[in-house]
Design a protein around this motif. Structure first.
Motif, PDB file in Angstrom:
ATOM      1  N   GLU A  86      32.951  57.367 -19.734  1.00 12.50           N
ATOM      2  CA  GLU A  86      31.827  56.866 -20.432  1.00 12.50           C
ATOM      3  C   GLU A  86      30.592  56.826 -19.658  1.00 12.50           C
ATOM      4  OE1 GLU A  86      31.723  57.785 -23.614  1.00 12.50           O
ATOM      5  OE2 GLU A  86      33.752  57.490 -24.249  1.00 12.50           O
TER       6      GLU A  86
ATOM      7  N   SER B   5      35.587  67.036 -26.288  1.00 14.72           N
ATOM      8  CA  SER B   5      35.600  68.177 -25.602  1.00 14.72           C
ATOM      9  C   SER B   5      36.549  68.177 -24.296  1.00 14.72           C
ATOM     10  CB  SER B   5      34.377  68.535 -24.809  1.00 14.72           C
ATOM     11  OG  SER B   5      33.914  67.354 -24.017  1.00 14.72           O
TER      12      SER B   5
ATOM     13  N   LEU C 155      44.003  76.034 -25.819  1.00 16.24           N
ATOM     14  CA  LEU C 155      44.589  75.292 -26.819  1.00 16.24           C
ATOM     15  C   LEU C 155      44.572  75.689 -28.129  1.00 16.24           C
ATOM     16  CD1 LEU C 155      42.243  72.280 -25.591  1.00 16.24           C
ATOM     17  CD2 LEU C 155      44.842  72.574 -25.521  1.00 16.24           C
TER      18      LEU C 155
HETATM   19  N1  LIG Z   1      44.092  70.411 -22.509  1.00 11.98           N
HETATM   20  C1  LIG Z   1      44.543  69.711 -23.420  1.00 11.98           C
HETATM   21  N2  LIG Z   1      45.650  69.759 -24.204  1.00 11.98           N
HETATM   22  C2  LIG Z   1      46.197  68.947 -24.927  1.00 11.98           C
HETATM   23  N3  LIG Z   1      45.331  67.818 -25.700  1.00 11.98           N
HETATM   24  C3  LIG Z   1      44.075  67.697 -25.137  1.00 11.98           C
HETATM   25  C4  LIG Z   1      43.519  68.579 -24.193  1.00 11.98           C
HETATM   26  N4  LIG Z   1      42.211  68.341 -23.993  1.00 11.98           N
HETATM   27  C5  LIG Z   1      42.219  67.388 -24.729  1.00 11.98           C
HETATM   28  N5  LIG Z   1      43.040  67.018 -25.698  1.00 11.98           N
HETATM   29  C6  LIG Z   1      43.224  65.846 -26.674  1.00 11.98           C
HETATM   30  O1  LIG Z   1      41.961  66.023 -27.573  1.00 11.98           O
HETATM   31  C7  LIG Z   1      41.561  64.778 -27.835  1.00 11.98           C
HETATM   32  C8  LIG Z   1      40.262  64.495 -27.145  1.00 11.98           C
HETATM   33  O2  LIG Z   1      40.103  64.666 -25.723  1.00 11.98           O
HETATM   34  P1  LIG Z   1      39.329  63.609 -25.004  1.00 11.98           P
HETATM   35  O3  LIG Z   1      39.446  62.292 -25.513  1.00 11.98           O
HETATM   36  O4  LIG Z   1      39.457  64.029 -23.377  1.00 11.98           O
HETATM   37  O5  LIG Z   1      37.840  64.302 -25.210  1.00 11.98           O
HETATM   38  P2  LIG Z   1      36.499  63.647 -24.802  1.00 11.98           P
HETATM   39  O6  LIG Z   1      35.649  64.635 -24.633  1.00 11.98           O
HETATM   40  O7  LIG Z   1      36.694  62.747 -23.710  1.00 11.98           O
HETATM   41  O8  LIG Z   1      36.128  62.625 -26.088  1.00 11.98           O
HETATM   42  P3  LIG Z   1      35.104  61.453 -26.265  1.00 11.98           P
HETATM   43  O9  LIG Z   1      33.895  61.574 -25.274  1.00 11.98           O
HETATM   44  O10 LIG Z   1      34.769  61.189 -27.448  1.00 11.98           O
HETATM   45  O11 LIG Z   1      36.303  60.422 -25.549  1.00 11.98           O
HETATM   46  C9  LIG Z   1      42.366  63.703 -27.155  1.00 11.98           C
HETATM   47  O12 LIG Z   1      43.382  63.313 -28.123  1.00 11.98           O
HETATM   48  C10 LIG Z   1      43.257  64.665 -26.177  1.00 11.98           C
HETATM   49  O13 LIG Z   1      44.542  64.184 -25.783  1.00 11.98           O
END
Ligand SMILES: Nc1ncnc2c1ncn2[C@@H]1O[C@H](COP(=O)(O)OP(=O)(O)OP(=O)(O)O)[C@@H](O)[C@H]1O
Length: 814
Positions: free
Chosen positions: A322, A244, A528
Motif C-alpha cells: 500500500e 489486480s 488466470l
Molecule cells: N496469479 C495469481 N494466481 C492466483 N491467485 C492470484 C493471482 N494473482 C492474484 N491472485 C489472488 O487474487 C486476490 C487479489 O490479489 P492481490 O491481493 O495481490 O491484489 P491487489 O492488487 O494487491 O489488491 P489490493 O490492492 O486490494 O490488495 C488474492 O486473493 C490473490 O491471492
C-alpha cells in the motif's frame, strides 16, 4: 476464605486469571468454567498471583546523574560549611580538585543569593522563583557532571558541532572555567551568572535559536541513512487497481528470496503474511507494535507493520505494501522512512498508479534504480445503473453494505436480518483486527448463513473478502465536526472490493509464459481463470448513484509529496534546548512551526496526535524527554476517555519505574468484562432451565422462570466498553515492548486481550440487538441536506460538476 463473585452475588473460590494457567484462561463461557471459579477477577491485588512486584521508585531523573563533586544539595537545603576547598575525600589531580571545587564553591555562593539573580528580566519572561531554583539545580548538575579531569577542549578549540552550541551558551566547560579562574574571581563569577541566566533563558538565546534551526532542517531526509545510501538498490513497483494481483506478485518474489521483509499498513496484514509463510514452511517472524513473535532464530522473512520495519539489517528483498499511503497526512512518514532506509537490494512496492511519479523523483534523489510493473484488474468491475432505491428487501447474498458509524452498522444489520432473514457479519475500525478477520471468514464461508456484510470503510484494506456487490449506504462520513464527502480514491478503494478474485484450491500457483506487466525480476505467473461474475458497485439511495458513478470513473490526482517526521533523536535534542518548565506538547508545536521541508517532494506529517498524547501525560511528573517521546507515539484513540485514563496510569508507572500486572492498574474497565461474563453465565443457566422445563410440567416451568434471572442486554452498551478495554490492553502491550521492565507480565495482558476479543466476538454473533437504534434521523436529515446540495451539482442531462474540485475563491469586494 472464598472470594465473592461479581457484585458479590455468586460465592466463588478462585479467580481464573490469578490461579489457572493459560490454556484454562481461554475457556470462554460460564458453563465451561470450572465449578465455583471466579469468572473474571476483581480479586483484591494482594491475593493475586504475580501481582505487586514493586521495585524501588526511580529517583527524579533531573537529579539522577551522579555528579562528580560533592555538590548534591538542592537549593533550599542547609548548606554544609566548607572550609579549605577539599571535597569528596578522594585524592585527585591538583588541577582537577582546584577548578572543580572552586566552581562548586562559587555555585554554592550563588545559590544562597539566588533571589538577587532572579531579576526583573527573568520575572518578565515568566520565570517564577521556584522555576529559577529548579533551573539552577539543573545547571549545577550539568556543570559539575562534566569531566573536569581531562579538561576537554572548549568547542571553540574544536568540539562537536551540536554540543558546541549547547555548551557554548548554556553550560561553561571546565576549560572555560579554568581560564576564567586564572583571570580572577570577578570574571569567574560574572561568567557563571551569565551562563546561568542564559541556561535559564536558553530557549531565547541566539546560538540556541541557531541550534533549533539546525535541528528543524528536515530538507534532506534521504541523507539521514548514510549506510543505506552506500548500497545500490533496485526499486520495483507493482501498480494497478484493487484486486489486480500486485501484492500476490511481490509476495511470490519474497517467497523465493534468501532473506526478506514484509511491511504492511495493518497489524492484520502483518499477521496474515506471517501465518501464510509459516503455513508454507517458510520461517517467518512477526514484529508489530503490540506483538512480537520471534520464534525463528534465523527467520528467512520478517513480517511487520510499516512503522516497525527493521532498517538495521541487510536483506535481499523488502515488500512495502500500500505504497500510496506514503502521501498520508498522518502515517506517510513510516513509508518514506521504510523506503529511504530499508537495507534491501530489491525493494518491492505495491500500490496505486498515482504514486509512480513521486517514487521516480525519490529514486532520482537516492540514486536507486526503478522498474515499474503495471497490472489490470483480475475481474471486471461495474457501477450499477440502479441503486437499491432505499429498499433493504433487495439485499442479496454476497452484498457488502458500507456505512460509517457503529450505530448505523448495527441498525442496518438488524433491519436486513429482520427483513430478509439473511445473517450479517460486521466489520468496523473499532473492532480488534482479530475480530475483523473472524467476521470476514464468517462472511466468506459459503457453508453458513452469514450472507451479507455490513461494514465501515475499514473494509477497504487488509481483508480478503468475497464480495459480489458493494452498496454505499452513504457517501459521506462524519469527521468529528461535520459530514464530509468521501474522497474519490477512498470510494474507489472501497468499491474495488467487489468481485475480488480468490484463489481456487486447485489453481496452479505459477504458470509460465504470461506476464501481466513489464518484464522484471518477478517470477512469471500464468493466465488466470476468468472471474465468474463481475463485481458491482451501487448505492442504497437513488440520489447518491450519479455521484458514485462519477467517482468510480474519475481519474485520481497523483500523490505529490511523501510524508516525513523528525527522527526521535532530533526531537530529543530539540526538546533539550528548552527549559524544563516548558510543556512537552508546546515544544512539539514549536518543532512543527520551525520545521523546514523540501515541499516539492515531502510534507511534514501531522503531529497533532503526538501533541495530543503528550498533552494527556503532561501532568505526569518525572518522565524523561525520551520517555515522553516514546509515549507520544503510542496508539491512543482520541475519543475514548477511558483509554486516555489508562495512558495516564501507565505513564505514572513508567515515571516511577514501578512494575506490576495489568490487573493492578486502577481505572481500567474490568467491571464491564465481569458484567458480561456474569450475564453469559445467567444466560447459560436460563438455557439449561428451559431445557429441563420443556421436559417437566408447566408449574415447574414458571418456578424456573422466577428463579433464573433474565439476562441483561449486554450488546450495545457493553460493546464500546469492551472495545475500549481491548484498546487499553493493546496500549499496555505496545508499551511493554518499549518498557519491558515496567509492563510485566505480558502474558496476563495477552490473556486479557483474548478474553476481551472472545467477548466482543460473542456479542457480535447475537442477532437480537434490542437497543440498536433505528437508522438515525440525522442520516435522513443529512441526506436531505448534504445531498440536496449535491443534487444541484448533478445536472439534468447527466453531466456532473465535480464536487471534489477546489473552487477558486470568489473575489471579495475591497
Ligand atoms: N496469479 C495469481 N494466481 C492466483 N491467485 C492470484 C493471482 N494473482 C492474484 N491472485 C489472488 O487474487 C486476490 C487479489 O490479489 P492481490 O491481493 O495481490 O491484489 P491487489 O492488487 O494487491 O489488491 P489490493 O490492492 O486490494 O490488495 C488474492 O486473493 C490473490 O491471492
Amino acid at each position: 476464605m472464598p472470594l465473592l463473585g461479581p457484585r458479590g452475588r455468586i460465592p466463588l473460590q478462585r479467580c481464573i486469571l490469578c490461579t489457572h494457567n493459560i490454556p484454562r484462561l481461554q475457556v470462554q463461557f460460564a458453563k465451561q468454567l470450572p465449578q465455583n471459579a471466579r469468572i473474571f477477577s476483581t480479586t483484591p491485588t494482594p491475593l493475586r498471583k504475580g501481582g505487586h512486584v514493586k521495585s524501588k521508585p526511580k529517583p527524579n531523573p533531573v537529579f539522577s546523574k551522579p555528579v562528580s563533586s560533592s555538590f548534591v544539595r538542592r537549593v533550599g537545603e542547609p548548606c554544609p560549611v566548607r572550609q579549605g576547598g577539599h571535597f569528596g575525600g578522594r585524592s585527585r589531580d591538583k588541577k582537577e580538585v582546584d577548578i572543580q571545587n572552586y566552581t562548586d564553591l562559587r555555585l554554592n555562593f550563588f545559590m544562597k543569593r539566588l533571589h538577587q539573580y532572579w531579576d526583573e528580566e527573568l520575572k518578565e519572561l515568566g520565570v517564577t522563583y521556584a522555576e529559577a531554583k529548579e533551573e539552577f539545580n539543573l545547571f549545577v548538575d550539568r556543570v559539575l557532571s562534566q569531566d573536569f579531569k581531562t579538561l576537554p577542549p572548549s568547542p571553540i578549540d574544536g568540539g562537536e558541532s551540536e554540543n558546541f552550541l549547547l555548551k557554548e551558551t548554556a553550560i561553561p566547560t571546565p576549560l572555560e572555567l579554568k581560564r576564567a579562574q586564572n583571570v580572577g574571581e570577578e570574571v569567574f563569577d560574572s561568567i557563571l551568572v551569565e551562563k546561568y541566566r542564559s541556561f535559564t533563558l536558553r530557549e531565547k538565546s541566539a546560538p540556541i535559536a541557531e541550534m533549533q534551526r539546525w535541528l528543524t532542517d528536515l530538507q534532506h531526509p534521504h541523507e539521514w541513512y548514510p549506510e543505506t545510501r552506500s548500497m545500490q538498490r533496485t526499486w520495483i513497483m507493482h501498480v494497478g487497481p484493487t484486486n489486480s494481483g500486485k501484492t500476490y506478485r511481490a509476495l511470490k518474489r519474497l517467497e523465493e528470496c534468501s532473506s526478506g521483509i514484509y511491511a504492511g499498513p495493518l497489524r492484520l496484514l502483518a499477521h496474515e503474511i506471517y501465518d501464510r509463510f509459516n503455513a508454507k514452511g517458510i520461517s517467518c517472524n512477526l514484529v508489530t507494535g503490540e506483538e512480537q513473535r520471534l520464534e525463528h532464530l534465523q527467520a528467512k522473512i520478517t513480517s511487520s507493520t510499516v512503522e516497525m520495519v527493521d532498517t538495521t539489517r541487510d536483506v535481499e528483498v523488502a515488500v512495502l505494501d500500500e505504497i500510496q499511503m506514503i502521501g498520508d497526512k498522518y502515517r506517510g512518514w513510516a513509508w518514506t522512512h521504510a523506503l529511504l532506509a530499508v537495507r534491501a537490494r530489491e525493494v518491492h512496492m505495491c500500490g496505486e498508479e498515482r504514486t509512480v511519479e513521486l517514487i521516480k523523483n525519490l529514486a532520482a534523489l537516492t540514486g536507486d534504480k526503478l522498474v515499474v510493473h503495471r497490472y489490470n484488474r483480475l475481474g471486471p468491475l461495474h457501477t450499477a445503473n440502479e441503486s437499491l432505491n432505499g429498499d433493504w428487501n433487495s439485499i442479496q447474498k454476497g452484498d457488502c453494505v458500507v456505512t460509517f458509524s457503529r450505530k448505523d452498522i448495527f441498525a442496518i444489520k438488524k433491519t436486513i436480518e429482520e427483513k430478509t432473514g439473511k445473517r450479517c457479519a460486521v466489520v468496523y475500525g473499532g473492532l480488534p483486527p482479530e475480530t475483523r478477520s473472524y467476521q470476514a471468514r464468517l462472511f466468506n464461508d459459503q457453508s453458513n448463513d452469514y450472507d451479507v456484510l455490513v461494514a465501515s470503510d475499514a473494509v477497504g484494506m487488509g481483508l480478503n473478502l468475497s464480495i459480489q456487490r458493494v452498496i454505499f449506504e452513504t457517501l459521506t462520513k462524519y469527521d468529528g465536526e461535520s459530514d464530509k464527502l468521501l474522497e474519490v480514491p477512498h470510494i474507489k478503494q472501497i468499491g474495488g472490493r467487489a468481485g475480488r478474485y480468490r484463489v481456487a484450491p486447485s489453481l496452479p500457483q505459477k504458470i509460465s509464459g504470461h506476464e501481466n506487466g513489464e518484464p522484471g525480476t518477478i517470477p512469471p505467473v500464468g493466465p488466470l481463470p476468468a472471474m465468474p461474475n463481475p463485481g458491482i458497485v451501487t448505492t442504497f439511495e437513488k440520489a447518491d448513484l450519479k455521484l458514485l458513478t462519477y467517482a468510480m470513473n474519475a481519474t485520481t490526482p497523483d500523490i505529490k509529496t511523501a510524508g516525513i517526521h523528525p527522527p526521535d533523536r532530533v526531537i530529543e535534542k530539540f526538546a533539550k534546548t528548552f527549559p524544563v518548565r516548558k510543556p512537552f506538547s508546546q515544544i512539539l508545536e514549536k518543532m512543527v512551526q520551525m520545521s523546514r521541508v523540501n515541499s516539492n517532494l515531502f510534507h511534514l506529517c501531522s503531529m497533532d496526535a503526538s501533541m495530543h498524547s503528550a498533552g494527556v501525560v503532561e501532568g505526569t511528573k518525572g518522565l524523561t524527554v525520551a520517555e515522553r517521546i516514546t509515549i507520544m507515539q503510542a496508539p491512543l484513540p482520541r475519543n475514548n476517555p477511558n483509554v486516555k485514563q489508562a495512558l495516564v496510569a501507565y505513564s505514572k508507572l513508567i515515571a516511577e519505574s514501578r512494575s506490576g500486572s495489568i490487573l493492578d492498574v486502577a481505572g481500567l474497565e474490568f467491571d464491564v468484562l465481569d458484567d458480561y461474563l456474569e450475564a453469559k453465565e445467567e444466560e447459560a443457566k436460563r438455557a439449561e432451565a428451559m431445557k429441563n422445563a420443556a421436559k417437566g410440567s408447566q408449574m415447574e416451568l414458571s418456578k424456573m422462570w422466577s428463579e433464573v434471572a433474565v439476562p441483561r442486554d449486554s450488546s450495545m452498551s457493553t460493546l464500546p466498553a469492551l472495545e475500549g478495554l481491548h484498546k487499553s490492553t493493546m496500549l499496555w502491550l505496545w508499551l511493554s515492548y518499549r518498557f519491558p521492565s515496567v509492563f510485566t507480565p505480558r502474558e496476563t495482558a495477552f490473556d486479557l486481550k483474548k478474553i476481551t476479543e472472545d467477548a466482543i466476538q460473542d456479542i457480535l454473533s447475537k442477532t437480537n440487538y434490542n437497543r440498536a437504534k433505528k437508522l438515525r434521523s440525522r442520516e435522513k436529515a443529512k441526506r436531505k441536506g448534504a445531498f440536496g446540495e449535491l443534487d444541484e451539482l448533478l445536472m439534468e442531462d447527466g453531466v456532473v460538476e465535480n464536487p471534489w474540485e477546489e473552487k477558486p475563491q470568489a473575489a471579495t469586494a475591497a
